[in-house]
Scaffold this active site. Structure first.
Site, PDB file in Angstrom:
ATOM      1  N   ASP A 207      -3.160  -6.491 -16.409  1.00  0.00           N
ATOM      2  CA  ASP A 207      -3.547  -6.071 -15.071  1.00  0.00           C
ATOM      3  C   ASP A 207      -2.302  -6.204 -14.188  1.00  0.00           C
ATOM      4  O   ASP A 207      -1.290  -6.791 -14.601  1.00  0.00           O
ATOM      5  CB  ASP A 207      -4.685  -6.966 -14.570  1.00  0.00           C
ATOM      6  CG  ASP A 207      -5.072  -6.689 -13.138  1.00  0.00           C
ATOM      7  OD1 ASP A 207      -5.300  -5.517 -12.787  1.00  0.00           O
ATOM      8  OD2 ASP A 207      -5.111  -7.655 -12.349  1.00  0.00           O
TER       9      ASP A 207
ATOM     10  N   ASP B   6      -2.262  -6.256  -9.930  1.00  0.00           N
ATOM     11  CA  ASP B   6      -2.484  -7.024  -8.704  1.00  0.00           C
ATOM     12  C   ASP B   6      -3.191  -8.337  -9.010  1.00  0.00           C
ATOM     13  O   ASP B   6      -4.252  -8.353  -9.635  1.00  0.00           O
ATOM     14  CB  ASP B   6      -3.328  -6.225  -7.707  1.00  0.00           C
ATOM     15  CG  ASP B   6      -2.636  -4.964  -7.240  1.00  0.00           C
ATOM     16  OD1 ASP B   6      -1.436  -5.030  -6.942  1.00  0.00           O
ATOM     17  OD2 ASP B   6      -3.294  -3.904  -7.172  1.00  0.00           O
TER      18      ASP B   6
ATOM     19  N   ASP C  60      -6.674 -11.441 -14.030  1.00  0.00           N
ATOM     20  CA  ASP C  60      -6.909 -12.579 -13.144  1.00  0.00           C
ATOM     21  C   ASP C  60      -8.317 -12.659 -12.589  1.00  0.00           C
ATOM     22  O   ASP C  60      -8.616 -13.606 -11.857  1.00  0.00           O
ATOM     23  CB  ASP C  60      -5.944 -12.490 -11.952  1.00  0.00           C
ATOM     24  CG  ASP C  60      -6.296 -11.314 -11.032  1.00  0.00           C
ATOM     25  OD1 ASP C  60      -6.709 -11.549  -9.875  1.00  0.00           O
ATOM     26  OD2 ASP C  60      -6.172 -10.165 -11.460  1.00  0.00           O
TER      27      ASP C  60
END
Length: 216
Positions: free
Chosen positions: A7, A9, A164
């Site tokens: 991922d 961001d 995240d």
């Protein structure tokens, strides 16, 4: 040799300050109160349209004004990198796993134009062999299709997915892939509440974690 897909961001970069500033500028013409950084962090994860919808819901923005807010946001967000910073040792970790022969890709809900701008700005593009953005397909994460598209571009049937958030965890589960959780990102659930093969808060630990999971 393994395949690792990340991922962006909240995982490799902390872009929330730029997202926060851009969103408030997009909302500004409506005369609504500014949203706090922490509140905007909670809106991140499922792409720009959902981000803007959540903000508009929070501020009771009339439905007929929301498309313009999204348009203003996207126009500003494409090259918004002034406040964005990489997480400490994240790029070094990419270099380390790449040096070990692993293929690397990116699967993000960030619009592809903004993604590519960030990758060029931080010299990340050369480190990645496949990049899938939030508008590369008609669907976004947690639908597994974007992750599977990244895997296909890398010629892989299996990968380690690193993210995240709840969205990333669900994406990996939906695709049937192992998940590693970076705990300093934008999640709202405690780490123990998100199924993962490993959780880490220091990118210098990641190369060893990746080797362990890939070798299983």
């Amino acid at each position: 040799m393994g395949t690792i897909i990340f991922d962006l961001d909240g995982t490799l970069i902390d872009s929330a300050p730029d997202i926060h500033a851009t969103l408030n500028r997009a909302l500004g013409p409506l005369g609504v109160p500014e949203l706090s950084l922490e509140r905007v962090r909670g809106f991140i994860g499922r792409g720009a349209p959902v981000l803007v919808r959540r903000a508009c819901d929070a501020l009771d923005v009339p439905p007929d004004a929301r498309d313009e807010v999204l348009e203003r946001f996207l126009a500003r967000y494409e090259n918004a990198v002034e406040l964005t910073q990489p997480y400490d040792q994240a790029f070094e970790a990419l270099d380390a796993v790449r040096a070990r022969g692993h293929r690397l890709g990116l699967c993000t809900n960030k619009p592809i134009a903004a993604t590519q701008y960030v990758l060029e700005h931080f010299d990340l593009a050369r480190r990645l062999d496949a990049v899938i953005g939030g508008d590369s397909l008609a669907v976004k994460k947690p639908d597994p299709a974007p992750l599977r598209m990244a895997m296909s571009a890398l010629g892989a049937e299996h990968c380690l997915y690193v993210g995240d958030s709840e969205t990333d965890c669900e994406t990996a589960e939906n695709a049937g892939m192992p998940f590693a959780l970076f705990t300093r990102g934008y999640r709202k659930t405690a780490p123990e509440g998100l199924p993962n093969r490993a959780a880490f808060d220091d990118w210098s630990d990641f190369p060893a974690i990746a080797e362990t999971i890939i070798s299983e």
